[in-house]
Design a protein around this motif. Structure first.
Motif, PDB file in Angstrom:
ATOM      1  N   GLN A  81     -11.262  -6.340  18.444  1.00  0.00           N
ATOM      2  CA  GLN A  81     -10.273  -5.259  18.409  1.00  0.00           C
ATOM      3  C   GLN A  81     -10.490  -4.299  19.572  1.00  0.00           C
ATOM      4  O   GLN A  81      -9.529  -3.863  20.211  1.00  0.00           O
ATOM      5  CB  GLN A  81     -10.343  -4.509  17.075  1.00  0.00           C
ATOM      6  N   SER A 108      -1.832 -16.492  16.918  1.00  0.00           N
ATOM      7  CA  SER A 108      -1.813 -16.074  15.508  1.00  0.00           C
ATOM      8  C   SER A 108      -2.923 -15.070  15.209  1.00  0.00           C
ATOM      9  O   SER A 108      -2.717 -14.104  14.464  1.00  0.00           O
ATOM     10  CB  SER A 108      -1.892 -17.281  14.574  1.00  0.00           C
ATOM     11  N   THR A 109      -4.099 -15.265  15.787  1.00  0.00           N
ATOM     12  CA  THR A 109      -5.195 -14.314  15.593  1.00  0.00           C
ATOM     13  C   THR A 109      -4.856 -12.976  16.233  1.00  0.00           C
ATOM     14  O   THR A 109      -5.094 -11.912  15.650  1.00  0.00           O
ATOM     15  CB  THR A 109      -6.508 -14.865  16.174  1.00  0.00           C
ATOM     16  N   ASN A 112      -2.510 -10.972  14.118  1.00  0.00           N
ATOM     17  CA  ASN A 112      -3.248 -10.370  13.010  1.00  0.00           C
ATOM     18  C   ASN A 112      -4.006  -9.123  13.475  1.00  0.00           C
ATOM     19  O   ASN A 112      -3.988  -8.085  12.794  1.00  0.00           O
ATOM     20  CB  ASN A 112      -4.206 -11.407  12.410  1.00  0.00           C
ATOM     21  N   ILE A 113      -4.671  -9.215  14.617  1.00  0.00           N
ATOM     22  CA  ILE A 113      -5.403  -8.065  15.164  1.00  0.00           C
ATOM     23  C   ILE A 113      -4.441  -6.918  15.452  1.00  0.00           C
ATOM     24  O   ILE A 113      -4.693  -5.763  15.102  1.00  0.00           O
ATOM     25  CB  ILE A 113      -6.185  -8.463  16.433  1.00  0.00           C
ATOM     26  N   ASP A 115      -1.491  -6.375  14.132  1.00  0.00           N
ATOM     27  CA  ASP A 115      -0.992  -5.829  12.855  1.00  0.00           C
ATOM     28  C   ASP A 115      -1.963  -4.776  12.314  1.00  0.00           C
ATOM     29  O   ASP A 115      -1.549  -3.700  11.870  1.00  0.00           O
ATOM     30  CB  ASP A 115      -0.818  -6.931  11.812  1.00  0.00           C
ATOM     31  N   ARG A 116      -3.252  -5.101  12.359  1.00  0.00           N
ATOM     32  CA  ARG A 116      -4.266  -4.166  11.856  1.00  0.00           C
ATOM     33  C   ARG A 116      -4.322  -2.898  12.708  1.00  0.00           C
ATOM     34  O   ARG A 116      -4.405  -1.791  12.184  1.00  0.00           O
ATOM     35  CB  ARG A 116      -5.639  -4.833  11.821  1.00  0.00           C
TER      36      ARG A 116
END
Length: 185
Positions: A81, A108-109, A112-113, A115-116
C-alpha cells in the motif's frame, strides 16, 4: 558480519539462517565449494529447491515486507500500500494501467489495494477526461499526510536492511535486484 539481533530482525528460520551463515563462511550445505563458488548438481541429482534463486528472493521479499508492514502498522498501511501511495504521488494523474506496469502488482490485487486506500480516504479515482476507459488516480490531502509520515519509516527500514549486506557486495546486489525486478519474460 551478523544480522541485527533486535526483535525487528528479519524472521529467518533456523535452517535458513544456518544456510546463510554457512554459505558466507564458504562451507555451504552441498551447493557451494570450499571457496564459496556455486557447484553444479551432478546429472540426475535432485536440486535443493529451497536454495533456488527464485525461492530465496521470494523469502527475502517476504522478510522485508514483514519488517516494513510491522513498522507501518501505526498508519494501518502495508508495504504494498505504501508503494502504491508513493507511485501515485510521484506520477500524479496516472491511470491504473500505468500503475500496474510500474509496480508489478497484478490488476485484481491493485484494484483491491486501491479500494482499501480509497475507502480510508487516502486516494481518489475518477474517469479520465481524455479516455473514458482510463481511471485516473490522485492522493487526497489525508493520503499525502500519511505518506509524508510513513516515508521516513520506510527509509529507515531500507537503510537497516542495506546495512546488513556486506559492503563490498551492496552495489552489485542492488544492481542485480533492480535488473531482475525489471525483466519479465
Amino acid at each position: 558480519m551478523e544480522f541485527a539481533k533486535s526483535d525487528d530482525a528479519l524472521p529467518l528460520s533456523d535452517r535458513c539462517r544456518d544456510k546463510v551463515f554457512a554459505h558466507r563462511k564458504g562451507r555451504g550445505s552441498g551447493s557451494r565449494d570450499g571457496e564459496g563458488r556455486t557447484k553444479t548438481a551432478p546429472a540426475g541429482a535432485e536440486e535443493d529447491l529451497l536454495n533456488t534463486l527464485p525461492h530465496l528472493l521470494h523469502r527475502a521479499s517476504q522478510g522485508a515486507d514483514w519488517l516494513v508492514d510491522r513498522r507501518l502498522a501505526e498508519f494501518n498501511l502495508t508495504n504494498r500500500q505504501f508503494s502504491v501511495l508513493e507511485d501515485i504521488d510521484r506520477n500524479v494523474g496516472q491511470s491504473q494501467i500505468k500503475l500496474v506496469a510500474r509496480t508489478g502488482i497484478d490488476r485484481s490485487t491493485l484494484v483491491n489495494i486501491l479500494d482499501r486506500l480509497q475507502g480510508r480516504g487516502l486516494v481518489t479515482r475518477r474517469r479520465s477526461g481524455h479516455d473514458r476507459r482510463a481511471v485516473v488516480l490522485k492522493l487526497t490531502e489525508h493520503g499525502k499526510d500519511v505518506l509524508a509520515k510513513a516515508r521516513p519509516i520506510v527509509s529507515t527500514v531500507n537503510r537497516d536492511l542495506i546495512a546488513q549486506l556486506p559492503e563490498e557486495h551492496r552495489d552489485a546486489l542492488l544492481a542485480f535486484l533492480e535488473h531482475a525486478g525489471s525483466s519479465r519474460g
